[in-house]
Design a protein around this motif. Structure first.
Motif, PDB file in Angstrom:
ATOM      1  N   LEU A 207      69.485  25.948  49.757  1.00  0.00           N
ATOM      2  CA  LEU A 207      70.542  26.872  49.330  1.00  0.00           C
ATOM      3  C   LEU A 207      71.841  26.106  49.067  1.00  0.00           C
ATOM      4  CD1 LEU A 207      70.960  29.960  48.926  1.00  0.00           C
ATOM      5  CD2 LEU A 207      71.735  30.048  51.305  1.00  0.00           C
ATOM      6  N   LYS A 208      72.159  25.164  49.940  1.00  0.00           N
ATOM      7  CA  LYS A 208      73.360  24.334  49.773  1.00  0.00           C
ATOM      8  C   LYS A 208      73.259  23.479  48.513  1.00  0.00           C
ATOM      9  CE  LYS A 208      77.162  22.234  51.350  1.00  0.00           C
ATOM     10  NZ  LYS A 208      78.493  22.881  51.318  1.00  0.00           N
ATOM     11  N   VAL A 209      72.063  22.942  48.256  1.00  0.00           N
ATOM     12  CA  VAL A 209      71.860  22.145  47.036  1.00  0.00           C
ATOM     13  C   VAL A 209      72.103  22.999  45.800  1.00  0.00           C
ATOM     14  CG1 VAL A 209      70.135  20.912  45.655  1.00  0.00           C
ATOM     15  CG2 VAL A 209      70.278  20.496  48.122  1.00  0.00           C
ATOM     16  N   LEU A 210      71.523  24.187  45.780  1.00  0.00           N
ATOM     17  CA  LEU A 210      71.690  25.082  44.629  1.00  0.00           C
ATOM     18  C   LEU A 210      73.152  25.458  44.413  1.00  0.00           C
ATOM     19  CD1 LEU A 210      68.688  27.478  45.313  1.00  0.00           C
ATOM     20  CD2 LEU A 210      68.842  25.877  43.406  1.00  0.00           C
ATOM     21  N   ALA A 211      73.876  25.706  45.511  1.00  0.00           N
ATOM     22  CA  ALA A 211      75.263  26.133  45.404  1.00  0.00           C
ATOM     23  C   ALA A 211      76.177  25.014  44.924  1.00  0.00           C
ATOM     24  CB  ALA A 211      75.746  26.655  46.757  1.00  0.00           C
ATOM     25  N   ASP A 212      75.957  23.789  45.412  1.00  0.00           N
ATOM     26  CA  ASP A 212      76.866  22.678  45.104  1.00  0.00           C
ATOM     27  C   ASP A 212      76.509  21.935  43.823  1.00  0.00           C
ATOM     28  OD1 ASP A 212      78.127  23.346  47.421  1.00  0.00           O
ATOM     29  OD2 ASP A 212      77.571  21.544  48.544  1.00  0.00           O
ATOM     30  N   TYR A 213      75.254  22.047  43.396  1.00  0.00           N
ATOM     31  CA  TYR A 213      74.806  21.265  42.236  1.00  0.00           C
ATOM     32  C   TYR A 213      74.116  22.201  41.247  1.00  0.00           C
ATOM     33  CZ  TYR A 213      75.901  17.666  45.579  1.00  0.00           C
ATOM     34  OH  TYR A 213      76.570  16.890  46.508  1.00  0.00           O
ATOM     35  N   PRO A 214      74.878  22.772  40.324  1.00  0.00           N
ATOM     36  CA  PRO A 214      74.376  23.841  39.446  1.00  0.00           C
ATOM     37  C   PRO A 214      73.312  23.421  38.436  1.00  0.00           C
ATOM     38  CG  PRO A 214      76.615  23.207  38.846  1.00  0.00           C
ATOM     39  CD  PRO A 214      76.322  22.519  40.134  1.00  0.00           C
ATOM     40  N   THR A 215      73.044  22.133  38.300  1.00  0.00           N
ATOM     41  CA  THR A 215      71.963  21.715  37.396  1.00  0.00           C
ATOM     42  C   THR A 215      70.753  21.194  38.180  1.00  0.00           C
ATOM     43  OG1 THR A 215      72.914  19.489  37.151  1.00  0.00           O
ATOM     44  CG2 THR A 215      73.564  21.162  35.533  1.00  0.00           C
ATOM     45  N   SER A 216      70.729  21.470  39.482  1.00  0.00           N
ATOM     46  CA  SER A 216      69.584  21.059  40.298  1.00  0.00           C
ATOM     47  C   SER A 216      68.475  22.103  40.241  1.00  0.00           C
ATOM     48  CB  SER A 216      70.020  20.870  41.754  1.00  0.00           C
ATOM     49  OG  SER A 216      70.482  22.109  42.292  1.00  0.00           O
ATOM     50  N   GLU A 217      67.270  21.678  40.613  1.00  0.00           N
ATOM     51  CA  GLU A 217      66.134  22.575  40.827  1.00  0.00           C
ATOM     52  C   GLU A 217      65.625  22.338  42.242  1.00  0.00           C
ATOM     53  OE1 GLU A 217      63.038  22.327  37.882  1.00  0.00           O
ATOM     54  OE2 GLU A 217      64.462  21.660  36.355  1.00  0.00           O
ATOM     55  N   VAL A 218      65.205  23.397  42.913  1.00  0.00           N
ATOM     56  CA  VAL A 218      64.752  23.252  44.296  1.00  0.00           C
ATOM     57  C   VAL A 218      63.399  23.917  44.484  1.00  0.00           C
ATOM     58  CG1 VAL A 218      65.249  23.745  46.723  1.00  0.00           C
ATOM     59  CG2 VAL A 218      67.121  23.161  45.177  1.00  0.00           C
ATOM     60  N   ILE A 219      62.499  23.198  45.160  1.00  0.00           N
ATOM     61  CA  ILE A 219      61.219  23.761  45.585  1.00  0.00           C
ATOM     62  C   ILE A 219      61.273  23.897  47.105  1.00  0.00           C
ATOM     63  CG2 ILE A 219      58.707  23.513  45.571  1.00  0.00           C
ATOM     64  CD1 ILE A 219      59.036  21.516  43.263  1.00  0.00           C
ATOM     65  N   PHE A 220      61.202  25.122  47.594  1.00  0.00           N
ATOM     66  CA  PHE A 220      61.224  25.395  49.030  1.00  0.00           C
ATOM     67  C   PHE A 220      59.791  25.401  49.547  1.00  0.00           C
ATOM     68  CE2 PHE A 220      65.047  27.221  47.249  1.00  0.00           C
ATOM     69  CZ  PHE A 220      66.044  27.010  48.202  1.00  0.00           C
ATOM     70  N   VAL A 221      59.513  24.570  50.558  1.00  0.00           N
ATOM     71  CA  VAL A 221      58.146  24.437  51.067  1.00  0.00           C
ATOM     72  C   VAL A 221      58.139  24.541  52.590  1.00  0.00           C
ATOM     73  CG1 VAL A 221      56.076  22.990  51.146  1.00  0.00           C
ATOM     74  CG2 VAL A 221      57.596  22.872  49.147  1.00  0.00           C
ATOM     75  N   ASP A 222      57.234  25.350  53.118  1.00  0.00           N
ATOM     76  CA  ASP A 222      57.043  25.447  54.563  1.00  0.00           C
ATOM     77  C   ASP A 222      55.630  25.948  54.824  1.00  0.00           C
ATOM     78  OD1 ASP A 222      59.444  25.665  56.996  1.00  0.00           O
ATOM     79  OD2 ASP A 222      57.406  26.289  57.485  1.00  0.00           O
ATOM     80  N   GLU A 223      55.109  25.659  56.006  1.00  0.00           N
ATOM     81  CA  GLU A 223      53.768  26.168  56.336  1.00  0.00           C
ATOM     82  C   GLU A 223      53.831  27.541  56.983  1.00  0.00           C
ATOM     83  OE1 GLU A 223      51.310  26.208  59.209  1.00  0.00           O
ATOM     84  OE2 GLU A 223      52.979  26.415  60.608  1.00  0.00           O
ATOM     85  N   SER A 224      55.030  28.028  57.250  1.00  0.00           N
ATOM     86  CA  SER A 224      55.230  29.368  57.802  1.00  0.00           C
ATOM     87  C   SER A 224      55.476  30.369  56.682  1.00  0.00           C
ATOM     88  CB  SER A 224      56.432  29.356  58.762  1.00  0.00           C
ATOM     89  OG  SER A 224      56.946  30.653  58.959  1.00  0.00           O
ATOM     90  N   PHE A 225      54.670  31.409  56.644  1.00  0.00           N
ATOM     91  CA  PHE A 225      54.859  32.468  55.650  1.00  0.00           C
ATOM     92  C   PHE A 225      56.228  33.121  55.830  1.00  0.00           C
ATOM     93  CE2 PHE A 225      50.244  32.092  56.089  1.00  0.00           C
ATOM     94  CZ  PHE A 225      49.827  32.083  54.755  1.00  0.00           C
ATOM     95  N   MET A 226      56.633  33.330  57.087  1.00  0.00           N
ATOM     96  CA  MET A 226      57.925  33.954  57.354  1.00  0.00           C
ATOM     97  C   MET A 226      59.088  33.073  56.898  1.00  0.00           C
ATOM     98  SD  MET A 226      57.656  35.901  61.017  1.00  0.00           S
ATOM     99  CE  MET A 226      56.975  37.563  61.118  1.00  0.00           C
ATOM    100  N   ALA A 227      58.941  31.755  57.053  1.00  0.00           N
ATOM    101  CA  ALA A 227      59.997  30.844  56.626  1.00  0.00           C
ATOM    102  C   ALA A 227      60.192  30.904  55.122  1.00  0.00           C
ATOM    103  CB  ALA A 227      59.674  29.418  57.074  1.00  0.00           C
ATOM    104  N   VAL A 228      59.113  30.816  54.381  1.00  0.00           N
ATOM    105  CA  VAL A 228      59.219  30.817  52.920  1.00  0.00           C
ATOM    106  C   VAL A 228      59.781  32.143  52.429  1.00  0.00           C
ATOM    107  CG1 VAL A 228      57.907  30.687  50.755  1.00  0.00           C
ATOM    108  CG2 VAL A 228      57.423  29.078  52.613  1.00  0.00           C
ATOM    109  N   GLU A 229      59.367  33.243  53.042  1.00  0.00           N
ATOM    110  CA  GLU A 229      59.918  34.538  52.653  1.00  0.00           C
ATOM    111  C   GLU A 229      61.402  34.627  53.000  1.00  0.00           C
ATOM    112  OE1 GLU A 229      60.196  38.240  50.955  1.00  0.00           O
ATOM    113  OE2 GLU A 229      58.592  36.749  50.799  1.00  0.00           O
TER     114      GLU A 229
END
Length: 379
Positions: free
Chosen positions: A249-271
Motif C-alpha cells: 500500500l505504501k509503495v502504491l501511494a508513494d510511487y504512482p508508476t509502480s505495480e504491486v503483486i500482493f502474495v500471502d499463504e493466508s486467505f484472510m491476509a490476501v483479502e
C-alpha cells in the motif's frame, strides 16, 4: 520426515507440504489428531456417511482419516489445503467426498460433527466459533483438540460464550480434547472481525481479518521496513508475505508508476490487503494483483519482477522454522530480473545473512536496530 501414520490398525502416508524443506523429526499429525480420531472411532454409531466439518486441519490428517464421511475442510492456510489435497491423492482417497473452503466462507448448516484443531491465533478461533453459531443444531457434536498447555480457561470461555456448555478430557500424550454441547437456542453475537484501525500518521485506515498478524497496530518490523522502501517508480514489486498489505500500500501511494503483486499463504491476509487497497487507494487497483500462494509457487514461472519486499514468518502453526524464509529467498531469486533486488527484514538472531549469501552470492545491511536488520540482495 516421518511420513507413516499408523494408528488403531490403520496406516496413512502423510507429508507436510512442501516436503523437501521439512525437518526430519517433523510429522503431519500430532497427539491431538490421535485423540480426536480415537474419540470418534469409539462412538456407538459409525461416522461413515455423516457430514463432518473439520477446521484448521493443518496437514490433512483428520480429513484423510475420516474419508468414509462427507468432509468440509476449512482452513485459512493455502499450505494446509495443499497438504490435504496431496495427502488424499497419496492415499488414493475419493475426491467427491470432500469440499475445500477458506475461513471466510461459511460452513454448511447442521453438520453431524464439528472437529476443530485449535489454531495458534485466538482471534481466528473466536471468529470461527461466532461463525458457527447459526450453522449448528442442538445435536451437532463439537470436538476440539490441542496441546494441553494451549487449553486455558480463557479459551474454554469462548466456547461457553458463543456455543454452549463446555468440558475437557484428561490430558493424554500432552494433548487434550474440548467437548462443547450447543445450546438449544443460540443468540447470535456480532462478529468483531475484521478489525479496522488507522495508522499512527493517519494516512491509511486498515482492515484486518481475524488471522492477520498485528491486528490493531503496525508491528515493529513493518514500521522499520516502511522507512526503508527504495524508489519503486516504473517497477514491478512483490509484497511477499503481505499480511494486511501495508508495505505494498505504501509503495502504491508513494510511487504512482509502480505495480504491486500482493502474495500471502493466508486467505484472510490476501483479502485484507485487497480491501485495504480498495478502501484507501481505489484508483490504484488497476496496478495491483492479489495471489494466495505458498511463497511464489503460484506465480507464473516465467514472470519476472524488479523487486521483492518481505518480512518472512519464522513460525508454521506452533513450530519455529526457517524453511519458509529459505523458500521465499529461493523463489525471489528465480523471479527477479537481472539486477532485481530482494529487500528483507528479520530478527537479528535469524540466519538470514548466510542464506542470502548462499542464494544470491552476497548481501548488504540497509539498516538495523537492537532487534531487526534490513538486508538487501541483488540478482
Amino acid at each position: 520426515m516421518n511420513t507413516q501414520f499408523t494408528f488403531l490398525d490403520k496406516s496413512l502416508h502423510l507429508i507436510r507440504y512442501p516436503q523437501r524443506l521439512q525437518h526430519p523429526s517433523w510429522q503431519a499429525w500430532d497427539s491431538a489428531d490421535e485423540l480426536i480420531i480415537e474419540h470418534l472411532e469409539n462412538q456407538p454409531t459409525s461416522y461413515a456417511g455423516t457430514n463432518i466439518v473439520i477446521l484448521n486441519d493443518d496437514f490433512g490428517a483428520l480429513s484423510c482419516w475420516f474419508d468414509d464421511a462427507n468432509i468440509t475442510h476449512q482452513t485459512d492456510s493455502f499450505v494446509g489445503r495443499k497438504s490435504c489435497v496431496i495427502n488424499r491423492e497419496k492415499n488414493q482417497l475419493r475426491t467427491d467426498t470432500i469440499e475445500y473452503i477458506d475461513s471466510l466462507t461459511q460452513v454448511p448448516e447442521h453438520a453431524d460433527w464439528i472437529l476443530i484443531k485449535i489454531p495458534k491465533s485466538r482471534a481466528l478461533l473466536e471468529h470461527q466459533l461466532i461463525s458457527l453459531q447459526d450453522k449448528i443444531g442442538p445435536n451437532t457434536q463439537i470436538v476440539a483438540g490441542a496441546k494441553a498447555k494451549l487449553i486455558q480457561k480463557s479459551m474454554l470461555s469462548l466456547f461457553e460464550k458463543y456455543l454452549g456448555e463446555t468440558r475437557t478430557s484428561l490430558a493424554k500424550k500432552k494433548s487434550r480434547l474440548i467437548f462443547c454441547s450447543p445450546r438449544e437456542v443460540i443468540k447470535p453475537v456480532k462478529n468483531p472481525y475484521p478489525s479496522v484501525w488507522k495508522t499512527d500518521d493517519g494516512n491509511f485506515e486498515l482492515t484486518n481479518h481475524a488471522n492477520v498478524f498485528s491486528r490493531g497496530q503496525l508491528d515493529l518490523g513493518a514500521r522499520l521496513l516502511l522507512e526503508a522502501i527504495p524508489d519503486c517508480n516504473d517497477k514491478k514489486v512483490i509484497d511477499l508475505g503481505c499480511g494486511n498489505g501495508i508495505i505494498g500500500l505504501k509503495v502504491l501511494a508513494d510511487y504512482p508508476t509502480s505495480e504491486v503483486i500482493f502474495v500471502d499463504e493466508s486467505f484472510m491476509a490476501v483479502e485484507s490487503a485487497k480491501l485495504n487497497v480498495l478502501n484507501n487507494l481505489p484508483e490504484a487497483m488497476q496496478r495491483c494483483r492479489f495471489l494466495v500462494s505458498n511463497c511464489l509457487e503460484e506465480l507464473d514461472s516465467e514472470e519476472r519482477v524488479d523487486m521483492v519486499i518481505c518480512n518472512p514468518p519464522f513460525h508454521q502453526q506452533n513450530t519455529i522454522t526457517d524453511h519458509i524464509a529459505t523458500q521465499m529467498f529461493e523463489n525471489s531469486h528465480w523471479h527477479l530480473s537481472t539486477r532485481g533486488e530482494l529487500r528483507v527484514i528479520g530478527n537479528r538472531h535469524l540466519d538470514y545473512p548466510q542464506k542470502l549469501k548462499s542464494i544470491f552470492g552476497g548481501y548488504k545491511v540497509i539498516d538495523s536496530d537492537k532487534r531487526f536488520s534490513i538486508l538487501s540482495a541483488y540478482k
